[in-house]
Design an enzyme around this catalytic site. Structure first.
Site, PDB file in Angstrom:
ATOM      1  CB  CYS A   3      -3.533  -0.444  -4.573  1.00  0.00           C
ATOM      2  SG  CYS A   3      -5.141   0.093  -3.944  1.00  0.00           S
TER       3      CYS A   3
ATOM      4  CB  CYS B 203      -4.900   6.353  -2.568  1.00  0.00           C
ATOM      5  SG  CYS B 203      -3.571   5.380  -3.523  1.00  0.00           S
TER       6      CYS B 203
ATOM      7  CB  THR C 211      -3.893   4.303   4.866  1.00  0.00           C
ATOM      8  OG1 THR C 211      -4.299   3.130   5.265  1.00  0.00           O
ATOM      9  CG2 THR C 211      -2.558   3.838   3.672  1.00  0.00           C
TER      10      THR C 211
ATOM     11  CD  GLU D 210      -3.056   0.616   7.821  1.00  0.00           C
ATOM     12  OE1 GLU D 210      -1.813  -0.371   7.579  1.00  0.00           O
ATOM     13  OE2 GLU D 210      -3.110   0.702   6.043  1.00  0.00           O
TER      14      GLU D 210
ATOM     15  CG  HIS E 112     -10.510   4.946  -0.175  1.00  0.00           C
ATOM     16  ND1 HIS E 112      -8.794   4.992  -0.897  1.00  0.00           N
ATOM     17  CD2 HIS E 112      -9.935   3.637   0.802  1.00  0.00           C
ATOM     18  CE1 HIS E 112      -7.641   4.485  -0.770  1.00  0.00           C
ATOM     19  NE2 HIS E 112      -8.512   4.037   0.812  1.00  0.00           N
TER      20      HIS E 112
ATOM     21  CB  CYS F 195      -0.849  -0.132   1.921  1.00  0.00           C
ATOM     22  SG  CYS F 195      -1.880   1.739   1.324  1.00  0.00           S
TER      23      CYS F 195
ATOM     24  CD  GLU G 150      -5.073  -1.108   2.701  1.00  0.00           C
ATOM     25  OE1 GLU G 150      -4.044  -1.701   1.769  1.00  0.00           O
ATOM     26  OE2 GLU G 150      -3.764   0.536   3.636  1.00  0.00           O
TER      27      GLU G 150
ATOM     28  CE1 TYR H 151      -8.457   0.610  -0.296  1.00  0.00           C
ATOM     29  CE2 TYR H 151      -8.879  -1.986  -0.223  1.00  0.00           C
ATOM     30  CZ  TYR H 151      -8.367  -0.062   0.046  1.00  0.00           C
ATOM     31  OH  TYR H 151      -8.205  -0.096   1.668  1.00  0.00           O
TER      32      TYR H 151
HETATM   33 FE1  SF4 Z   1      -3.199   1.752   0.227  1.00  0.00          FE
HETATM   34 FE2  SF4 Z   1      -4.404   1.292  -2.026  1.00  0.00          FE
HETATM   35 FE3  SF4 Z   1      -6.066   2.661   0.148  1.00  0.00          FE
HETATM   36 FE4  SF4 Z   1      -4.030   4.097  -1.928  1.00  0.00          FE
HETATM   37  S1  SF4 Z   1      -5.934   2.562  -2.552  1.00  0.00           S
HETATM   38  S2  SF4 Z   1      -4.095   4.540  -0.298  1.00  0.00           S
HETATM   39  S3  SF4 Z   1      -2.947   1.643  -1.827  1.00  0.00           S
HETATM   40  S4  SF4 Z   1      -5.206   0.841   0.554  1.00  0.00           S
HETATM   41 FE    FE Z   2      -6.831   1.929   2.440  1.00  0.00          FE
END
Ligand code: SF4
Ligand code: FE
Length: 493
Positions: free
Chosen positions: A300, A104, A191, A258, A293, A100, A457, A297
């Site tokens: 990422c 983001c 995060t 985190e 968000h 991660c 996560e 996902y």
């Molecule tokens: Fe982390 Fe994915 Fe959230 Fe970006 S979108 S902060 S990489 S979990």
């Molecule tokens: Fe996240």
């Protein structure tokens, strides 16, 4: 300084007086701490890749506020093309870090706060949108990393804001002054919070009119007086403290992070306030941030999935099992699952539309479907990876045994390292070290420190599965579907 390098980003963190606690102690040099540093390296990749001409189209954008070239992580999405590029950028970073990369949450918060403040101002004649545009221009011009902070500790889940025995379990306004407000509370599981320059705090859930002190959105620098953080530990994190640790870490350079972010009466000046007691706009902000968000996902985790699939294929090769039809089929299944997640990320981006403020929002239903799949498929992907890897992934001796030249006093007089090398050899022509490296990577991502980012996560980040199901129920239009069925079935009620 429009585009920082990774190194400049790390140096910029040193200028902050961020208060970090770890293992019961205050950690003054948290930037170089072996447990924390991989998450900083990981975030630094979001800066370094922006300087690579190969990735400029994904990693940079033209600011809609200033016309200047900025890092895409600071950008307001102004088209569906921007939304698609966001997903592609996140997949790229997942591929480069297998972790991660944390930046983001700020990007998703910018886009949600931008459109929500516009609509709030329209209704109440407030000035939050102007405040926010100025703030975001500052963020873009300085290429800052911002922790988009949503999740409150929440205490007793059966009770809402006002019924909690401790009123601090949700962030709230405790004092209003002519020059600003004082806030109190905490944000949990944040995060990238420690290595962010600032925190952009939003409400965690809808707020009732009687609870309006909890309807608050603001920005605070990481070193604001009264703000401190407690680092969240991860499985096997103390392996990073072992002298010379390398192979046993699985992913030596990168990781996620985190922390609990505490606001113990933090003063927020007026120009950094973006919502202040407008309770009816809390839900809009939450829904939009969560939507962005949940889209994220689909990028990422797919990038990380690419690395896992590659590692599983390598493990099969190093075991000499790559030709087995069930192994090939498992790799196909992993690819199918991973690309399904990507399809969801792309689909909710393609179906995006403009908000009243002008930036683009994803399709909320498809983004929630995306994240719902992410709560499941990565678990199946790591199950298949563990299947292909074999039990050695969790039973082999330490790196120190492999590297040891301590002679074992038996007939052969081999060293510990020689014994390990002999009995952990795999396919002909493959070094035992390489076999070990790929298995340790899989161990790390399936159940070590990186499992935080890839597995749990995936379950709880951007909202736990039930939160998506509520949104799917709301957006799914069952009534409209009933009408379709009535027409086809010739039903007249
Ligand atoms: Fe982390 Fe994915 Fe959230 Fe970006 S979108 S902060 S990489 S979990
Ligand atoms: Fe996240």
């Amino acid at each position: 300084m429009p585009l920082m390098t990774g190194e400049q980003y790390i140096e910029s963190l040193r200028k902050l007086n961020t208060q970090v606690y770890l293992f019961g102690k205050k950690e003054p040099n948290w930037i170089d701490h072996p447990i924390i540093r991989p998450s900083i390296n990981c975030l630094a990749m979001t800066y370094d890749l922006a300087h690579d001409p190969e990735y400029a189209d994904l990693m940079t954008a033209t600011s809609s506020l200033t016309g200047r070239t900025i890092n895409r992580f600071c950008h307001l999405h102004m088209s569906t093309d921007d939304l698609i590029k966001k997903i592609k950028m996140q997949r790229l970073l997942g591929q480069k870090t297998a972790s991660c990369f944390q930046r983001c949450v700020g990007m998703d918060a910018f886009n949600a706060v931008f459109s929500t403040t516009f609509e709030c101002d329209e209704k109440y004649g407030t000035h939050y949108h102007e405040n926010f545009k100025k703030y975001l221009t500052y963020v873009q011009d300085n290429d800052l990393t911002i922790d988009g902070a949503m999740t409150d500790p929440k205490g007793d889940r059966g009770k809402t804001h006002r019924d909690q025995p401790d009123p601090d379990l949700f962030v709230r306004i405790v004092e209003k002054r002519p020059d600003g407000i004082v806030v109190r509370g905490a944000k949990a599981h944040q995060t990238g919070s420690i290595n962010s320059h600032e925190h952009l705090v939003m409400p965690t859930q809808a707020v009732a009119e009687g609870d309006k002190a909890y309807a608050v959105c603001f920005a605070a620098p990481s070193d604001a007086p009264g703000l401190f953080m407690i680092y969240g530990r991860q499985a096997s994190d103390t392996r990073k403290l072992e002298p010379g640790a390398d192979i046993d870490l699985g992913n030596k350079k990168f990781g996620g992070q985190e922390a609990l972010v505490v606001f113990d009466n933090v003063f927020i000046p007026n120009d950094r306030i973006f919502l202040c007691e407008e309770a009816d706009y809390a839900a809009m902000l939450v829904e939009r941030f969560a939507g962005y968000h949940r889209q994220s996902y689909g990028g990422c985790k797919v990038g990380v999935g690419d690395v896992i699939i590659g590692a599983a294929a390598l493990a099969a090769e190093y075991n000499g099992a790559q030709k087995a039809s069930h192994v090939k089929d498992k790799l196909i299944e992993m690819t199918h699952l991973n690309e399904t997640l990507y399809s969801c990320g792309i689909a909710c981006s393609c179906e995006g539309c403009a908000t009243k403020a002008g930036n683009f929002q994803i399709d909320l239903l498809l983004a929630n479907v995306c994240k719902q799949n992410v709560t499941r498929f990565p678990y199946e992907i790591v199950r298949l990876a563990e299947d292909i890897a074999g039990g050695l992934m969790v039973t082999m001796p330490s790196e120190q045994d492999f590297k040891s030249d301590l002679k074992v006093p038996t007939a052969s007089n081999f060293s510990l390292g020689e014994w390990c090398d002999k009995f952990f050899a795999g396919a002909e022509g493959v070094t035992t070290e390489n076999r070990m490296r790929v298995l340790r990577f899989l161990e790390n991502i399936c159940l070590g420190s990186s499992a935080v980012g890839y597995r749990t996560e995936s379950m709880h980040g951007a909202g736990s599965p039930q939160a998506q199901r509520i949104m799917i129920a709301r957006q799914g239009n069952i009534e409209g579907k009933k009408e379709l069925a009535k027409v086809i079935a010739g039903i007249k009620e």
